[in-house]
Design a protein around this motif. Structure first.
Motif, short mmCIF file in Angstrom:
data_model
loop_
_atom_site.label_atom_id
_atom_site.label_comp_id
_atom_site.label_asym_id
_atom_site.label_seq_id
_atom_site.Cartn_x
_atom_site.Cartn_y
_atom_site.Cartn_z
N ALA A 131 72.80 27.31 15.97
CA ALA A 131 73.16 27.18 17.67
C ALA A 131 71.43 26.38 18.00
O ALA A 131 70.18 26.98 16.71
N PRO A 132 71.52 25.34 18.76
CA PRO A 132 69.75 25.05 18.83
C PRO A 132 68.74 26.58 19.19
O PRO A 132 69.15 27.35 19.17
N VAL A 133 67.93 26.06 18.94
CA VAL A 133 66.44 26.27 19.28
C VAL A 133 65.83 27.07 20.42
O VAL A 133 65.36 25.70 21.19
N ASP A 134 65.96 28.31 21.55
CA ASP A 134 65.70 28.32 22.87
C ASP A 134 64.48 28.92 22.62
O ASP A 134 63.76 29.57 21.91
N GLY A 135 63.83 28.56 23.36
CA GLY A 135 62.51 29.97 24.42
C GLY A 135 61.51 28.91 23.38
O GLY A 135 61.17 28.14 23.73
N ASP A 136 60.79 30.05 22.73
CA ASP A 136 59.06 29.49 23.11
C ASP A 136 59.14 29.59 21.34
O ASP A 136 60.45 29.40 20.42
N TRP A 137 57.55 28.53 20.77
CA TRP A 137 58.12 27.92 19.41
C TRP A 137 55.91 28.57 19.41
O TRP A 137 55.58 28.01 19.82
N PRO A 138 56.71 28.40 18.39
CA PRO A 138 57.97 28.26 17.29
C PRO A 138 58.51 29.84 16.66
O PRO A 138 57.93 31.62 17.87
N PRO A 139 59.88 30.14 16.86
CA PRO A 139 60.65 31.05 16.76
C PRO A 139 59.71 32.21 16.30
O PRO A 139 59.50 31.74 14.59
N GLU A 140 60.13 33.46 16.08
CA GLU A 140 59.89 34.84 15.65
C GLU A 140 60.36 34.81 14.15
O GLU A 140 62.09 34.12 14.07
N PRO A 141 59.86 35.01 13.18
CA PRO A 141 60.99 35.39 12.29
C PRO A 141 62.07 36.36 12.19
O PRO A 141 61.73 37.02 12.97
N VAL A 142 62.70 35.98 11.42
CA VAL A 142 64.36 36.70 11.57
C VAL A 142 64.13 37.59 10.02
O VAL A 142 64.76 37.10 8.95
N GLY A 143 64.82 38.71 10.02
CA GLY A 143 64.83 39.57 8.51
C GLY A 143 63.82 39.47 8.14
O GLY A 143 62.47 38.95 8.42
N GLN A 144 63.71 39.51 6.62
CA GLN A 144 62.46 39.50 5.12
C GLN A 144 62.56 38.35 4.13
O GLN A 144 62.69 37.90 4.02
N VAL A 145 61.59 37.88 5.21
CA VAL A 145 61.21 36.32 5.24
C VAL A 145 59.70 36.27 4.33
O VAL A 145 59.39 36.64 4.87
N ARG A 146 59.85 35.87 3.07
CA ARG A 146 59.00 35.83 1.78
C ARG A 146 58.24 34.41 2.56
O ARG A 146 56.22 35.36 1.80
N VAL A 147 58.26 33.44 2.45
CA VAL A 147 57.26 32.76 3.10
C VAL A 147 57.69 31.87 4.42
O VAL A 147 59.24 31.58 4.21
N ARG A 148 57.26 31.86 5.44
CA ARG A 148 57.13 30.62 6.11
C ARG A 148 56.04 29.33 6.37
O ARG A 148 54.89 29.06 5.83
N LEU A 149 56.72 28.08 6.02
CA LEU A 149 55.87 26.33 6.24
C LEU A 149 56.26 25.94 8.02
O LEU A 149 57.64 26.52 8.12
N LEU A 150 55.17 26.46 8.07
CA LEU A 150 55.24 25.57 9.93
C LEU A 150 54.38 24.52 10.10
O LEU A 150 53.38 24.37 9.75
N THR A 151 55.16 23.03 10.60
CA THR A 151 54.55 22.71 10.86
C THR A 151 54.26 21.93 12.55
O THR A 151 55.66 23.08 13.13
N PRO A 152 54.01 21.91 14.21
CA PRO A 152 53.83 21.11 15.11
C PRO A 152 55.51 21.23 15.52
O PRO A 152 55.63 21.56 16.80
N THR A 153 56.13 20.49 14.73
CA THR A 153 57.64 20.77 15.12
C THR A 153 58.34 20.23 14.23
O THR A 153 59.66 21.00 14.93
N ALA A 154 58.65 21.40 13.39
CA ALA A 154 59.68 22.51 12.30
C ALA A 154 59.21 23.30 11.85
O ALA A 154 58.21 23.29 11.57
N VAL A 155 60.24 24.42 10.79
CA VAL A 155 59.82 25.37 10.11
C VAL A 155 60.84 25.60 9.14
O VAL A 155 61.52 25.26 9.69
N ALA A 156 60.18 26.17 8.11
CA ALA A 156 61.32 26.76 7.37
C ALA A 156 60.55 28.56 6.91
O ALA A 156 59.56 28.14 5.92
N ASP A 157 62.02 29.05 6.97
CA ASP A 157 61.72 30.59 6.73
C ASP A 157 62.47 30.82 5.16
O ASP A 157 63.68 30.25 4.78
N LEU A 158 61.82 31.04 3.98
CA LEU A 158 62.49 31.69 2.61
C LEU A 158 62.93 32.82 2.54
O LEU A 158 62.05 33.53 2.92
#
Length: 324
Positions: A131-158
Motif C-alpha cells: 500500500a502507498p505510504v500515508d501519514g508523516d514522513w519518514p514512516p516509523e520502523p516496523v519490527g526488528q529493523v537492523r539498519v535504516r537508510l534514509l534520504t529526504p525522499t526514500a527509506v530502506a529498512d533491513l
C-alpha cells in the motif's frame, strides 16, 4: 533464500534512489548501532551485487555488506520507481513478453508505476508492492529493523540478514575473491573459463557444485534443479566426469536465466510456453518450473514422478528418467 537475480535487483533500487545524496544511517533495533555510526551522513557512491551478497560503497570508501540469508529482506518506501516491466496493478510480479508472447490482459500483466511515487516495496526472495505510504514522513520502523537508510525522499529498512557489516575496501574485496563467477559481473569469457575449470576439477556431484558459491555465484535451490533438468543432466554425476561441452552449456543457460531473472524479477524457467501455459505460470508459482517443488508429480516431459531427496542440506528435485 533469495537467489542471485534478486540481489542484483535490490542493488539497482539503491543505485536508482540512494546514490549521490547524504544518507542518514541508523539501527532502530540497536544491533548495528556502531556500524551505522560509521556510515551516517555519508553518500552512497556505488551499489552492486556479487552472487548473493550486496555492497553499498560510501564516499569515505567504507562499504555496507549484506547477505540476506534465509530470512532477510529489504523494505523500501518513499518516492520510489519500480521496474516498469515487472509489476501488475495488484502488486504481484509480472513477466515481460516471452519470445513475442503478448501478456496484456493477464492477471499479472506488466504495469508501469510511471514516475516515482510514494509507495512501499518489499524485496527478498519475492517482490511485493504494498500500500502507498500515508501519514508523516519518514514512516516509523516496523519490527526488528537492523539498519535504516534514509534520504529526504526514500527509506530502506533491513530485517533479518545473515550478514550486515561495515567493510573496508580490502575486506570487501577479500569476500568477493572467495566467490565464483557471477554472469552479471566481470568479463564473460573469463567467467565461463573459471566456471568450467571449477566444475571439471572436482570429484563432487554437479548438484552440489552448482550450490557452491565458490564455484559459481548466485545459484540457489530453484535454479539448481531447473538448470540440471533443462540440461537433462543427472544431478549426481561428479563434475570431473562431465564433458566440457556439457559444463559450458550449463554456464550459458545460467547466463540466460540470470538475465531473465534480473530484468523481470521472475524465476520462470520454462521457455516457449503456449499462451494458456504462460497464463497458468503467471497465476501460480507451481506452474513456472520443470521439476522444482514437484515431488511425486508427473514429469512435464515423460510423466515419471519427480523425485526428491536431501543433498547438502537442501531438497534436490529431478526426473529419474529424463535425468538418468
Amino acid at each position: 533464500m533469495p537467489e542471485g537475480h534478486s540481489i542484483h535487483r535490490i542493488a539497482r533500487q539503491f543505485a536508482r534512489h540512494f546514490e549521490n545524496a547524504p544518507v542518514a544511517v541508523s539501527s532502530p533495533q540497536g544491533r548495528f548501532a556502531a556500524g551505522a555510526a560509521q556510515l551516517d551522513g555519508h553518500e552512497i557512491v556505488d551499489a552492486f551485487a556479487v552472487g548473493k551478497q550486496m555492497f553499498l560503497q560510501f564516499d569515505h570508501q567504507l562499504l555496507l555488506r549484506v547477505h540476506l540469508g534465509l530470512y532477510g529482506a529489504w523494505d523500501f518506501a518513499g518516492d520510489i520507481t519500480v521496474d516498469a516491466t515487472t509489476f501488475s496493478a495488484n502488486g504481484r510480479m509480472g513477466q515481460t513478453n516471452q519470445r513475442g508472447t503478448d501478456l496484456a490482459g493477464y492477471e499479472d500483466s506488466p504495469w508501469s508505476m510511471g514516475a516515482p511515487r510514494r509507495a512501499r516495496l518489499r524485496m527478498s526472495e519475492q517482490e511485493k508492492l504494498e500500500a502507498p505510504v500515508d501519514g508523516d514522513w519518514p514512516p516509523e520502523p516496523v519490527g526488528q529493523v537492523r539498519v535504516r537508510l534514509l534520504t529526504p525522499t526514500a527509506v530502506a529498512d533491513l530485517r533479518g540478514p545473515t550478514v550486515c557489516e561495515v567493510d573496508t575496501p580490502e575486506q570487501a574485496q577479500a569476500q568477493i575473491d572467495k566467490l565464483g563467477p557471477d554472469p552479471q559481473v566481470g568479463d564473460p569469457v573469463a567467467n565461463e573459463e573459471r566456471f568450467v575449470a571449477g566444475v571439471r576439477k572436482r570429484n563432487v556431484a554437479i548438484a552440489l557444485l552448482l550450490m557452491d558459491q565458490a564455484v559459481v555465484s548466485g545459484i540457489g535451490n530453484v535454479y539448481r534443479a531447473e538448470l540440471l533438468f533443462r540440461a537433462r543432466q543427472n544431478p549426481f554425476t561428479p563434475g570431473r566426469e562431465l564433458p566440457e561441452e556439457v559444463v559450458r552449456a550449463l554456464w550459458h543457460d545460467w547466463v540466460h536465466l540470470m538475465s531473465i531473472g534480473v530484468e523481470t524479477g521472475q524465476m520462470l524457467t520454462m521457455d516457449d510456453l503456449s499462451p494458456e501455459d504462460l497464463a497458468r505460470a503467471m497465476a501460480s508459482r507451481d506452474d513456472r518450473h520443470w521439476v522444482y517443488h514437484r515431488t511425486g508429480l508427473p514429469c512435464r516431459v515423460c510423466g515419471t514422478p519427480i523425485a526428491m531427496q536431501e543433498l547438502g542440506g537442501r531438497k534436490l528435485y529431478w526426473c529419474p528418467v529424463d535425468q538418468a
